[in-house]
Design an enzyme around this catalytic site. Structure first.
Site, PDB file in Angstrom:
ATOM      1  N   LYS A  12       0.864  -1.197   0.000  1.00 16.87           N
ATOM      2  CA  LYS A  12       0.000   0.000   0.000  1.00 16.87           C
ATOM      3  C   LYS A  12       0.886   1.227   0.000  1.00 16.87           C
ATOM      4  CE  LYS A  12      -2.518   2.022   3.915  1.00 16.87           C
ATOM      5  NZ  LYS A  12      -3.469   1.679   5.002  1.00 16.87           N
TER       6      LYS A  12
ATOM      7  N   ASP B 159      -3.509   4.768  -0.404  1.00 17.45           N
ATOM      8  CA  ASP B 159      -4.275   5.346   0.707  1.00 17.45           C
ATOM      9  C   ASP B 159      -4.029   6.852   0.719  1.00 17.45           C
ATOM     10  OD1 ASP B 159      -5.610   5.972   3.031  1.00 17.45           O
ATOM     11  OD2 ASP B 159      -4.386   4.703   4.341  1.00 17.45           O
TER      12      ASP B 159
ATOM     13  N   GLU C 184      -7.922   3.672  -0.937  1.00 18.68           N
ATOM     14  CA  GLU C 184      -8.396   3.821   0.445  1.00 18.68           C
ATOM     15  C   GLU C 184      -8.664   5.295   0.783  1.00 18.68           C
ATOM     16  OE1 GLU C 184      -5.821   1.640   3.045  1.00 18.68           O
ATOM     17  OE2 GLU C 184      -6.518   2.683   4.856  1.00 18.68           O
TER      18      GLU C 184
ATOM     19  N   LYS D 173     -10.364  -1.173  11.625  1.00 20.04           N
ATOM     20  CA  LYS D 173      -9.434  -0.939  12.743  1.00 20.04           C
ATOM     21  C   LYS D 173     -10.257  -1.070  14.008  1.00 20.04           C
ATOM     22  CE  LYS D 173      -6.371   2.157  10.160  1.00 20.04           C
ATOM     23  NZ  LYS D 173      -6.071   3.554   9.830  1.00 20.04           N
TER      24      LYS D 173
ATOM     25  N   GLY E 106      -3.914  -0.707  10.456  1.00 19.78           N
ATOM     26  CA  GLY E 106      -2.967  -0.498  11.542  1.00 19.78           C
ATOM     27  C   GLY E 106      -2.818   0.973  11.822  1.00 19.78           C
TER      28      GLY E 106
HETATM   29  O1  OSB Z   1      -4.661   5.351   7.185  1.00 22.73           O
HETATM   30  O2  OSB Z   1      -4.211   3.353   7.568  1.00 22.73           O
HETATM   31  C1  OSB Z   1      -4.001   4.531   7.782  1.00 22.73           C
HETATM   32  C2  OSB Z   1      -1.006   4.930  10.111  1.00 22.73           C
HETATM   33  C3  OSB Z   1      -1.436   5.969  10.918  1.00 22.73           C
HETATM   34  C4  OSB Z   1      -2.656   6.551  10.661  1.00 22.73           C
HETATM   35  C5  OSB Z   1      -3.452   6.078   9.619  1.00 22.73           C
HETATM   36  C6  OSB Z   1      -3.044   5.036   8.821  1.00 22.73           C
HETATM   37  C7  OSB Z   1      -1.778   4.472   9.056  1.00 22.73           C
HETATM   38  C8  OSB Z   1      -1.199   3.418   8.234  1.00 22.73           C
HETATM   39  C9  OSB Z   1      -0.122   2.586   8.849  1.00 22.73           C
HETATM   40  O3  OSB Z   1      -1.485   3.249   7.074  1.00 22.73           O
HETATM   41  C10 OSB Z   1      -0.449   1.155   8.987  1.00 22.73           C
HETATM   42  C11 OSB Z   1       0.553   0.470   9.898  1.00 22.73           C
HETATM   43  O4  OSB Z   1       1.636   0.117   9.423  1.00 22.73           O
HETATM   44  O5  OSB Z   1       0.249   0.296  11.091  1.00 22.73           O
HETATM   45 MG    MG Z   2      -5.999   4.382   5.882  1.00 17.82          MG
END
Ligand code: OSB
Ligand code: MG
Length: 369
Positions: free
Chosen positions: A162, A189, A214, A263, A291
């Site tokens: 991603k 994303d 995303e 999440k 995450g």
């Molecule tokens: O949008 O998924 C997200 C991290 C912090 C805030 C938002 C997002 C993210 C990530 C990181 O995409 C995912 C990870 O490696 O934990």
């Molecule tokens: Mg995201």
């Protein structure tokens, strides 16, 4: 039945092994609130995923600490609960602040699972012993750096890449990654950085065979996502704008997306996460586990939740060693060839490295009834 005798509220600061740039900012460290609920000889662990500033959603660490101390913990301390859903219900009269409420709910699930001596995933109804994972890669300096970081993670066996994008940095990194790796599962994303006026730019991503785009539009929007989805071939995946099973039902019935980044903290805990999972399944929409750059505590929770059957796409729950030199838990959480083993001890299956936590904690509080 389990009783919540006492609570520890901890705050740790961990330097990240990489610079993580998204459309909303750059992170080089993580400030992490941890909650330990103490029961009869067992402890339940949870992690807060809200951030210092309200850049992802509206919740903040300061707000969460206030609510935990003054509002949420007083509702559960000294009480006996039949199950974790009863803890969720005890906080159910409060509005919003789902990440803060999730800390209590998730710690209660861990406490309960440890009381029963069962892995959390099993109690949630999951069956997998390992889960498929991908990586979320921050915005890089240029196309060459993007291809290089993608190559490193593809070589490590991650099952999906991603890329974070933003206006002015979208088609370029995606084209570079796709040309270098024609066959990988690739997604992007945007963390809410676009508006409907950008739909032409987003439609330009249709040619790259992305599994989904995303959260391109506003963090609290479903209606514009539905309009955008009508203009694109690529499925949209909702992240920020789904905070409940009701949001999932509304989003999927509007056609605001075809995939959900689930999440557990964003939706208020495991019970609501399971409802989101079930709603999506009923719509024929896959979910995957997002995450928030979690420490081992939140990561272990995520991995257990991901054992449910409709987690049909690889999650963001990559190896802990990618993020930190030293994690707050004793057990390694390492993916092998893109598969993360589900920790098999009771509860979330990891334990706090107390010596390390004591060394890096910026706050250590104990709360009792
Ligand atoms: O949008 O998924 C997200 C991290 C912090 C805030 C938002 C997002 C993210 C990530 C990181 O995409 C995912 C990870 O490696 O934990
Ligand atoms: Mg995201």
């Amino acid at each position: 039945m389990f009783r919540i005798e006492a609570a520890e509220l901890l705050l740790v600061r961990l330097p990240l092994n990489f610079r993580f740039e998204t459309s909303f900012g750059v992170q080089t460290e993580k400030l992490i609130p941890l909650l330990v609920l103490h029961g009869d000889g067992v402890q339940g662990l949870a992690e807060g995923t809200m951030e210092f500033a309200p850049m992802y959603r509206e919740e903040t660490i300061a707000g969460a600490l206030h609510l935990l101390r003054e509002v949420f913990l007083p509702r559960v301390l000294g009480r006996t609960f039949a199950n974790p859903e009863a803890v969720e219900a005890a906080l159910g009269t409060f509005r919003g602040n789902r990440m803060a409420r999730a800390m209590v709910e998730m710690a209660a699930w861990d406490l309960w699972a440890r009381t029963l001596g069962a892995p959390l995933g099993t109690l949630l109804g999951g069956h997998k012993t390992e889960v498929e994972v991908g990586v979320s890669l921050g915005i890089q300096a240029d196309e060459a750096a993007t291809v290089e970081v993608v190559r490193r993670h593809v070589e490590q066996g991650y099952r999906r890449i991603k890329l974070k994008i933003k206006p002015g940095w979208d088609v370029q990194p995606v084209r570079a990654a796709r040309e270098a790796f024609p066959d990988i599962r690739l997604t992007v994303d945007a963390n809410s950085a676009y508006t409907l006026a950008d739909s032409g730019r987003l439609a330009a991503l249709d040619e790259f065979d992305l599994t989904y785009i995303e959260q391109p539009l506003a963090w609290d929007d479903l209606v514009d996502h539905a309009e955008l989805q009508r203009r694109l071939r690529t499925p949209l995946c909702l992240d920020e704008s789904v905070t409940s099973a009701a949001d999932a039902r509304k989003g999927l019935s509007l056609g605001a997306g075809r995939v959900i980044n689930l999440k557990v903290s964003r939706v208020g805990g495991h019970a609501e996460a399971r409802r989101v999972h079930d709603v999506a399944q009923a719509f024929g929409a896959p979910v995957w586990c997002g995450g928030m750059l979690e420490s081992g505590v939140g990561r272990a929770h995520n991995v257990h939740l991901s054992t449910l059957p409709n987690f049909a796409l690889p999650g963001d729950t990559s190896s802990a060693s990618r993020y930190w030199e030293t994690d707050v838990v004793n057990e390694p959480l390492e993916a092998v060839n893109g598969l993360m083993p589900v920790p098999q001890g009771p509860g979330i299956g990891v334990t706090l490295n107390r010596e390390f936590v004591a060394r890096v904690a910026e706050l250590e509080e104990e709360h009792r009834a």
